[in-house]
Design a protein around this motif. Structure first.
Motif, PDB file in Angstrom:
ATOM      1  N   LEU A  34       0.825  -1.209   0.000  1.00  0.00           N
ATOM      2  CA  LEU A  34       0.000   0.000   0.000  1.00  0.00           C
ATOM      3  C   LEU A  34       0.861   1.262   0.000  1.00  0.00           C
ATOM      4  N   ALA A  35       2.004   1.177   0.684  1.00  0.00           N
ATOM      5  CA  ALA A  35       2.878   2.344   0.805  1.00  0.00           C
ATOM      6  C   ALA A  35       3.404   2.811  -0.545  1.00  0.00           C
ATOM      7  N   GLU A  36       3.418   1.927  -1.525  1.00  0.00           N
ATOM      8  CA  GLU A  36       3.950   2.292  -2.847  1.00  0.00           C
ATOM      9  C   GLU A  36       2.905   2.960  -3.739  1.00  0.00           C
ATOM     10  N   VAL A  37       1.684   3.001  -3.258  1.00  0.00           N
ATOM     11  CA  VAL A  37       0.605   3.571  -4.067  1.00  0.00           C
ATOM     12  C   VAL A  37       0.568   5.084  -3.895  1.00  0.00           C
ATOM     13  N   GLY A  38       0.592   5.779  -4.989  1.00  0.00           N
ATOM     14  CA  GLY A  38       0.398   7.231  -4.945  1.00  0.00           C
ATOM     15  C   GLY A  38       1.627   8.007  -4.510  1.00  0.00           C
ATOM     16  N   LEU A  39       1.452   9.320  -4.433  1.00  0.00           N
ATOM     17  CA  LEU A  39       2.554  10.222  -4.097  1.00  0.00           C
ATOM     18  C   LEU A  39       2.958  10.088  -2.640  1.00  0.00           C
ATOM     19  N   ALA A  40       4.257  10.232  -2.385  1.00  0.00           N
ATOM     20  CA  ALA A  40       4.751  10.264  -1.004  1.00  0.00           C
ATOM     21  C   ALA A  40       5.015  11.717  -0.619  1.00  0.00           C
ATOM     22  N   LEU A  41       5.007  11.950   0.676  1.00  0.00           N
ATOM     23  CA  LEU A  41       5.193  13.314   1.183  1.00  0.00           C
ATOM     24  C   LEU A  41       6.523  13.911   0.714  1.00  0.00           C
ATOM     25  N   ALA A  42       7.607  13.135   0.806  1.00  0.00           N
ATOM     26  CA  ALA A  42       8.922  13.651   0.430  1.00  0.00           C
ATOM     27  C   ALA A  42       8.944  14.056  -1.043  1.00  0.00           C
ATOM     28  N   GLU A  43       8.295  13.246  -1.901  1.00  0.00           N
ATOM     29  CA  GLU A  43       8.243  13.581  -3.333  1.00  0.00           C
ATOM     30  C   GLU A  43       7.447  14.863  -3.552  1.00  0.00           C
ATOM     31  N   THR A  44       6.375  14.974  -2.813  1.00  0.00           N
ATOM     32  CA  THR A  44       5.520  16.157  -2.951  1.00  0.00           C
ATOM     33  C   THR A  44       6.274  17.409  -2.532  1.00  0.00           C
ATOM     34  N   LYS A  45       7.019  17.296  -1.430  1.00  0.00           N
ATOM     35  CA  LYS A  45       7.776  18.451  -0.953  1.00  0.00           C
ATOM     36  C   LYS A  45       8.827  18.854  -1.984  1.00  0.00           C
ATOM     37  N   ALA A  46       9.503  17.858  -2.555  1.00  0.00           N
ATOM     38  CA  ALA A  46      10.525  18.159  -3.563  1.00  0.00           C
ATOM     39  C   ALA A  46       9.894  18.820  -4.791  1.00  0.00           C
ATOM     40  N   LEU A  47       8.730  18.306  -5.175  1.00  0.00           N
ATOM     41  CA  LEU A  47       8.038  18.845  -6.343  1.00  0.00           C
ATOM     42  C   LEU A  47       7.635  20.309  -6.112  1.00  0.00           C
ATOM     43  N   LEU A  48       7.057  20.576  -4.944  1.00  0.00           N
ATOM     44  CA  LEU A  48       6.628  21.935  -4.621  1.00  0.00           C
ATOM     45  C   LEU A  48       7.820  22.888  -4.579  1.00  0.00           C
ATOM     46  N   ALA A  49       8.927  22.426  -3.974  1.00  0.00           N
ATOM     47  CA  ALA A  49      10.106  23.280  -3.854  1.00  0.00           C
ATOM     48  C   ALA A  49      10.646  23.638  -5.236  1.00  0.00           C
ATOM     49  N   LYS A  50      10.668  22.646  -6.134  1.00  0.00           N
ATOM     50  CA  LYS A  50      11.193  22.919  -7.483  1.00  0.00           C
ATOM     51  C   LYS A  50      10.267  23.844  -8.256  1.00  0.00           C
ATOM     52  N   LEU A  51       8.976  23.628  -8.095  1.00  0.00           N
ATOM     53  CA  LEU A  51       8.006  24.480  -8.788  1.00  0.00           C
ATOM     54  C   LEU A  51       8.132  25.925  -8.291  1.00  0.00           C
ATOM     55  N   GLN A  52       8.246  26.059  -6.989  1.00  0.00           N
ATOM     56  CA  GLN A  52       8.383  27.389  -6.399  1.00  0.00           C
ATOM     57  C   GLN A  52       9.639  28.084  -6.908  1.00  0.00           C
ATOM     58  N   ALA A  53      10.763  27.380  -6.885  1.00  0.00           N
ATOM     59  CA  ALA A  53      12.028  27.981  -7.301  1.00  0.00           C
ATOM     60  C   ALA A  53      11.939  28.423  -8.758  1.00  0.00           C
ATOM     61  N   SER A  54      11.365  27.555  -9.590  1.00  0.00           N
ATOM     62  CA  SER A  54      11.286  27.874 -11.009  1.00  0.00           C
ATOM     63  C   SER A  54      10.392  29.091 -11.258  1.00  0.00           C
ATOM     64  N   MET A  55       9.250  29.119 -10.564  1.00  0.00           N
ATOM     65  CA  MET A  55       8.309  30.215 -10.750  1.00  0.00           C
ATOM     66  C   MET A  55       8.898  31.534 -10.280  1.00  0.00           C
ATOM     67  N   LEU A  56       9.461  31.488  -9.057  1.00  0.00           N
ATOM     68  CA  LEU A  56       9.986  32.695  -8.447  1.00  0.00           C
ATOM     69  C   LEU A  56      11.144  33.281  -9.239  1.00  0.00           C
TER      70      LEU A  56
END
Ligand SMILES: [Zn+2]
Length: 464
Positions: A34-56
């Protein structure tokens, strides 16, 4: 193996499209847990950080490019040097380019004076985004600074999630709220004509309910506990407005209450009712906030408790076997009438009844055995307490029955609820928590604003 690649497509105002890869997430071709299903918190945090950096970075670069053009003549100002600035956000700390330009010759006062400008520094007026500051302050007002930092750190790539920064930002926001309140207090308008005074006189009169709460002081402070005054302003047709302050450190204590009144549409000259527990400092605070006479009302709950104490001792005397020698009946009737008399505002009659009860008790002390003696003495003491409470609050005793039937508040029990929400839930329940008056005062400013929903979104009920 299955892979998901998130690509960001940026379309500039000129219609130019640029694609960058943000993250790639991999999982087994067929998952087994079950743990392999869907997004994990660490991946989400990395994704948000990269999106933020790129946008800013994109936004700041566009801003710098636009401001490189001389506003007067339209030529490109020469580059002086390249620097960087860091901005803290809810989605990470981003380092952006902050180039400095030489100011165009056409705008220089003397041709020799070399002046540089840094447009990015002018844009980034603070080290953090307003949103990060607001979220840190709101969490810091709701829970301990340490827990607030942990919550942020757990859920978001926020920067920097430590309790010190939560404390600093909560304090900074509190100072701004207080300054806004002082401003609002200074801008209160006065009632001009008497007709307005009359219409505002009764039904829509604001009611201020005040109560005090004690907070444990940090070691080394002059006192073990200090007092916070909490309360709320209620007015028909307006959402309730809370306020709280530690008098010794508030710059202008009355201004905070005045701002709360102003928020309810109150104007100087409009009558105000103040319900409190008999501490003369509380109605005095309302008077200094309104700069007008105030209708003070002694809180029914506190008065009723003192009547209850007299009744309890009397019931103890009645239950004695054998009964006291002095006949009980008259005194008993007087005791049972006390509540009724005070409820209907007959405080003089209540004092007369108290006098008769005391003289009966003094007879009983002379005539009786020690067990009666002790109880009768306690009765005298309780009566004296009630009597001095009545006398020192004479101007604040009203016909509670009439006011109650009119549907108006007669008790600060609702203010006590405010004390619980504002103070107890954040400051007292956890036994280890000790506060400096200044720290408590500031957290209370933010907490009151958060609970009122003045903080940008609806107040969420706290687990009290
Ligand atoms: Zn120019």
């Amino acid at each position: 193996m299955m892979q998901w690649t998130v690509r960001l497509e940026v379309r500039t105002s000129a219609g130019e499209v640029k694609t960058t890869e943000l993250v790639t997430i991999s999982r087994p071709a067929v998952v087994s847990t079950l743990a392999e299903v869907g997004l994990a918190l660490a991946e989400t945090k990395a994704l948000l950080a990269k999106l933020q950096a790129s946008m800013l970075c994109g936004q700041v670069a566009a801003y710098a490019a636009q401001h490189r053009v001389c506003a007067a003549c339209g030529i490109l100002q020469p580059l002086k040097d390249r620097r960087t600035r860091r901005l803290q956000t809810l989605f990470g700390t981003v380092e952006v380019e902050a180039p400095r330009f030489k100011v165009c010759g056409c705008r220089r006062a003397t041709p020799l004076a070399e002046v540089t400008v840094s447009p990015v520094c002018a844009l980034l007026t603070a080290r953090c985004t307003p949103e990060l500051e607001r979220v840190q302050a709101e969490l810091g007002a709701r829970t301990s600074f340490r827990d607030a930092a942990r919550i942020l750190d757990t859920l978001l790539p926020a920067s920097p999630a430590n309790q010190e920064s939560v404390r600093t930002r909560t304090h900074a926001v509190a100072l701004r709220i207080e300054a806004d309140d002082r401003q609002a207090a200074a801008e209160v308008t006065a009632v001009r004509d008497d007709t307005a005074k009359v219409t505002a006189a009764d039904a829509s009169r604001p009611v201020v309910m005040l109560d005090g709460a004690y907070i444990r002081a940090v070691p080394g402070h002059q006192v073990r506990n200090f007092e916070a005054i909490c309360g709320k302003v209620e007015r028909v047709g307006h959402p309730t407005r809370r306020f709280a302050l530690v008098r010794s450190v508030a710059e202008q204590p009355h201004a905070l209450l005045r701002a709360a009144l102003q928020d309810q549409g109150w104007r100087e000259g409009d009558a105000v009712t103040a319900i409190s527990d008999g501490d003369p400092a509380l109605p005095a605070l309302v008077r200094s906030a309104t700069a007008c006479p105030v209708e003070p009302i002694l809180d029914w709950f506190h008065l009723s408790m003192r009547v209850h104490h007299v009744q309890q001792v009397m019931r103890g005397l009645c239950a004695l076997e054998p009964p006291p020698l002095a006949p009980l009946d008259r005194a008993q009737i007087d005791v049972e009438r006390l509540r009724h008399l005070l409820w209907h505002g007959h405080h003089e009659k209540a004092c007369e009844a108290l006098g008769r009860i005391v003289s009966w008790a003094q007879d009983a002390i002379v005539l009786n055995i020690p067990v009666v003696d002790a109880k009768a003495k306690r009765l005298v003491a309780r009566c004296a307490e009630l009597r001095s409470y009545i006398e020192s609050n004479e101007g604040a005793l009203i016909d509670y029955g009439e006011r109650y039937r009119a549907g108006k508040p007669i008790s600060t029990s609702r203010a006590e609820g405010t004390v619980n929400q504002l103070v107890s839930a954040r400051m007292n329940k956890r036994r280890q928590m000790r506060w400096s008056p200044r720290g408590a005062h500031r957290v209370l400013q933010v907490r009151a604003a958060v609970l009122d929903g003045r903080f940008g979104h609806p107040a969420i009920q706290l687990a009290v």
